[in-house]
Design a protein around this motif. Structure first.
Motif, PDB file in Angstrom:
ATOM      1  N   LEU A 126       0.825  -1.202   0.000  1.00  0.00           N
ATOM      2  CA  LEU A 126       0.000   0.000   0.000  1.00  0.00           C
ATOM      3  C   LEU A 126       0.861   1.254   0.000  1.00  0.00           C
ATOM      4  O   LEU A 126       0.548   2.248  -0.655  1.00  0.00           O
ATOM      5  N   LYS A 127       1.961   1.213   0.743  1.00  0.00           N
ATOM      6  CA  LYS A 127       2.905   2.334   0.755  1.00  0.00           C
ATOM      7  C   LYS A 127       3.468   2.557  -0.639  1.00  0.00           C
ATOM      8  O   LYS A 127       3.603   3.703  -1.099  1.00  0.00           O
ATOM      9  N   THR A 128       3.787   1.468  -1.337  1.00  0.00           N
ATOM     10  CA  THR A 128       4.309   1.567  -2.699  1.00  0.00           C
ATOM     11  C   THR A 128       3.295   2.237  -3.618  1.00  0.00           C
ATOM     12  O   THR A 128       3.635   3.126  -4.397  1.00  0.00           O
ATOM     13  N   LEU A 129       2.029   1.815  -3.537  1.00  0.00           N
ATOM     14  CA  LEU A 129       0.995   2.385  -4.395  1.00  0.00           C
ATOM     15  C   LEU A 129       0.695   3.834  -4.027  1.00  0.00           C
ATOM     16  O   LEU A 129       0.440   4.664  -4.908  1.00  0.00           O
ATOM     17  N   SER A 130       0.709   4.148  -2.737  1.00  0.00           N
ATOM     18  CA  SER A 130       0.472   5.528  -2.303  1.00  0.00           C
ATOM     19  C   SER A 130       1.563   6.438  -2.844  1.00  0.00           C
ATOM     20  O   SER A 130       1.286   7.542  -3.345  1.00  0.00           O
ATOM     21  N   ASN A 131       2.814   5.987  -2.745  1.00  0.00           N
ATOM     22  CA  ASN A 131       3.931   6.773  -3.276  1.00  0.00           C
ATOM     23  C   ASN A 131       3.828   6.929  -4.795  1.00  0.00           C
ATOM     24  O   ASN A 131       4.116   7.999  -5.335  1.00  0.00           O
ATOM     25  N   ALA A 132       3.402   5.857  -5.456  1.00  0.00           N
ATOM     26  CA  ALA A 132       3.271   5.903  -6.918  1.00  0.00           C
ATOM     27  C   ALA A 132       2.186   6.893  -7.333  1.00  0.00           C
ATOM     28  O   ALA A 132       2.359   7.641  -8.311  1.00  0.00           O
ATOM     29  N   THR A 133       1.071   6.913  -6.601  1.00  0.00           N
ATOM     30  CA  THR A 133      -0.019   7.842  -6.921  1.00  0.00           C
ATOM     31  C   THR A 133       0.410   9.280  -6.672  1.00  0.00           C
ATOM     32  O   THR A 133       0.129  10.180  -7.475  1.00  0.00           O
TER      33      THR A 133
END
Length: 252
Positions: A126-133
């Motif tokens: 989720l941290k990865t996706l949040s950073n990507a967004t």
């Protein structure tokens, strides 16, 4: 000497598996940014995009479903970090002794450091996706931020309506479908909260947070506790002054 060797032989396949998941997170990051670009680019509005590109929206939902599933398992398995810490200590000790173990060919010290930062997060995927967004929004300055947040809030609204409306719920043939919708709803809420200036919990938010939390709390606690914890601990704006006491109370 026998016990350390047994422990090492047991932990190496697990570390190789952790590496595969870490590398998969990098692929998810790239995929998410490509999907956001496709679902937010002009000339269509977010709702039009979701209607026109339903297959892409479904892929976006699948990524979020996997992400929340993975992170729930990670949070309930502390052995993951314990095993990885043992692996790092062992290769560090062997480097000091000028020795190299065969497993280091797959997960060397540099890779181990990157993986360590990844798995140190409570919800690494989720941290990865949040950073990507967040990175997608910051890099696409010509794209209004509302195009991204409206896409996310629309998906959250669709999931909430499907979960709370009897006509839709009666079509769900099993609990897996319900869980899929709940994970996607929570996932887009968290992404929205990370990129919107005032977040998902403010009165001006386009996400009905009271309705979303209520529909989660109507489900058996064992199936939604991880999702409620994700809202409690991985959002950015829950504790802001703009969040109403009622919403905070709902998440207590």
């Amino acid at each position: 000497l026998q016990f350390p060797l047994l422990a090492w032989n047991a932990v190496c396949p697990l570390v190789a598996k952790l590496k595969r998941f870490y590398e998969f997170s990098l692929r998810l990051e790239n995929a998410l940014r490509s999907l956001l670009e496709a679902l937010t680019s002009p000339p269509y509005a977010p709702m039009q995009h979701l209607e026109r590109e339903q297959a892409l929206a479904k892929q976006f939902a699948e990524i979020l479903h996997f992400t929340l599933s993975f992170d729930e398992l990670k949070m309930t398995n502390p052995a993951i970090q314990n095993d990885f810490s043992y692996y790092r200590r062992t290769i560090s000790r062997n480097r000091l002794n000028n020795q190299q173990l065969e497993a280091e060919n797959e997960v060397n010290n540099e890779m181990a450091n990157r993986m360590s930062l990844f798995y140190a997060e409570a919800t690494p995927m989720l941290k990865t996706l949040s950073n990507a967004t967040t990175k997608f929004v910051s890099e696409n300055k010509t794209l209004p931020i509302e195009d991204t947040t409206d896409c996310l809030s629309t998906m959250a609204c669709v999931c909430r309506v499907m979960l709370e409306t009897p006509e839709y719920r009666c079509r769900f043939t099993n609990t897996d479908t319900m869980l899929f919708c709940m994970r996607v709803m929570v996932g887009v809420i968290i992404l929205y909260d990370h990129v919107h200036p005032v977040g998902a919990f403010a009165k001006t938010s386009k996400i009905d947070m009271k309705g979303c939390i209520k529909v989660l709390k109507e489900q058996p606690s064992n199936s939604v506790e991880g999702l409620l914890n994700a809202l409690r601990y991985t959002t950015r704006h829950l504790n802001d002054d703009s969040t109403s006491k009622q919403i905070r109370a709902l998440l207590q």
